[in-house]
Enzyme design. Sequence first.
Site, PDB file in Angstrom:
ATOM      1  N   CYS A   1      37.540 -66.652  52.717  1.00  0.00           N
ATOM      2  CA  CYS A   1      36.550 -66.254  51.713  1.00  0.00           C
ATOM      3  C   CYS A   1      35.603 -67.395  51.363  1.00  0.00           C
ATOM      4  O   CYS A   1      34.720 -67.213  50.525  1.00  0.00           O
ATOM      5  CB  CYS A   1      37.244 -65.743  50.449  1.00  0.00           C
ATOM      6  SG  CYS A   1      38.243 -66.980  49.600  1.00  0.00           S
TER       7      CYS A   1
ATOM      8  N   TYR B   1      50.315 -66.483  54.104  1.00  0.00           N
ATOM      9  CA  TYR B   1      49.634 -66.045  52.880  1.00  0.00           C
ATOM     10  C   TYR B   1      49.547 -64.521  52.930  1.00  0.00           C
ATOM     11  O   TYR B   1      48.485 -63.923  52.758  1.00  0.00           O
ATOM     12  CB  TYR B   1      48.245 -66.671  52.750  1.00  0.00           C
ATOM     13  CG  TYR B   1      48.210 -68.172  52.973  1.00  0.00           C
ATOM     14  CD1 TYR B   1      48.486 -69.063  51.932  1.00  0.00           C
ATOM     15  CD2 TYR B   1      47.888 -68.694  54.227  1.00  0.00           C
ATOM     16  CE1 TYR B   1      48.439 -70.432  52.139  1.00  0.00           C
ATOM     17  CE2 TYR B   1      47.849 -70.063  54.440  1.00  0.00           C
ATOM     18  CZ  TYR B   1      48.125 -70.931  53.399  1.00  0.00           C
ATOM     19  OH  TYR B   1      48.091 -72.283  53.609  1.00  0.00           O
TER      20      TYR B   1
ATOM     21  N   ASP C   1      45.489 -66.065  56.008  1.00  0.00           N
ATOM     22  CA  ASP C   1      44.620 -65.529  54.956  1.00  0.00           C
ATOM     23  C   ASP C   1      44.780 -66.402  53.710  1.00  0.00           C
ATOM     24  O   ASP C   1      45.280 -65.948  52.674  1.00  0.00           O
ATOM     25  CB  ASP C   1      44.991 -64.077  54.666  1.00  0.00           C
ATOM     26  CG  ASP C   1      44.020 -63.411  53.698  1.00  0.00           C
ATOM     27  OD1 ASP C   1      42.964 -64.009  53.412  1.00  0.00           O
ATOM     28  OD2 ASP C   1      44.325 -62.301  53.223  1.00  0.00           O
TER      29      ASP C   1
END
Length: 374
Positions: free
Chosen positions: A329, A237, A302
């Site tokens: 996140c 990613y 990520d």
Amino acid sequence: MSPAARRPGGARRARPRKARGESRVGERFEVEVGPVGHGGFCVARHEGRAVFVRHALPGERVVVAVTEGTDGDRFWRADAVEVLSASEHRVPAPCPYAGPDACGGCDFQHVEVAHQRDLKATVVAEQLRRLAGLDVAVEVEAVPGDVGGLGWRTRQRYASLPGGGRAMRKHRSHELVAVDQCLLESPDPATHVVHGVAFAVADGGFWQVHPGAPETLVDAVLEALAPQPGESALDLYAGVGLFSRFLADRVGGTGRVAMVEGDTTASALSLDNVPGAEATAGDVARVLAESLAGHWDLVVLDPPREGAKRAVVEQVVARTPRAVAHVACDPAALARDVAIFAEHGYRLASLRAFDLFPMTHHVECVALLLPGDD
């Protein structure tokens, strides 16, 4: 990456649900507010039912108004519309558009900025405990680039009002709220320069919205992985190659860096940003199933908000990396991925959390996963 970065006002499309009884929307009652939950609310109880309350703080006594819920639901959603007993951490919201039945872009405007980080740390720790069975001490670190939690969004989109003017959306709604300006908006655009290196980024392409985020995350990943000359690094990613650019510097000419990214434009730009690296555009799970086999010393993950998930995690551990840096996140998705890594002998060796989205419930984590039990 925060979903609030993609929709004006942080609105999220609520899934249509079949009615389970009489609606309780608009009903008001008093509650004692319990712990913070994952999603920008606190958990209270009313007649045995959980109530997810926004605009409240743990320990407060408030009057709530139900915003979603029927007799047959396991939980209701509500806003605190009157504070009867306030927390010592409550402050007046700096934004005139924050609060019940207003803009839904912020969750914590009513909370001291330092205590916002305490709440986020509690959520990260709780998700790791509940979903990965780990007791981890978590501290959410402040990141330079905002002013008292405001003025950090280097990319901001507004909705347009039918008669002209700007608007944001209410929480979990498409209903618009007219605004003059979002106080989170930065006066300066993103520079796309990290540690003196300029990155090519497509118009509208993804880049962290907090000005301090790119350097902070790069430094955290490099500290965690400690890349050495001659090592191989797999960046999954990869976006436009933010992490790969600095990994390539560390592993040097005798090392190897390969990037995998689903967005074809970003993948093409990553080759310009990271000379000498390899880049493959495509779904990460599919690309790993078909190529880039064998041992890799280092892996950076990520993933989007939903996490890497089992198919990708199992492909990563099959490459026997000595270290994996997971940039996440969403703490729940991170915890689920950490649990899958644990099934395959990889332990959570360290965790750092960063307040890249002040005034919202979102938080960014960098987790280091290492093989073995020690």
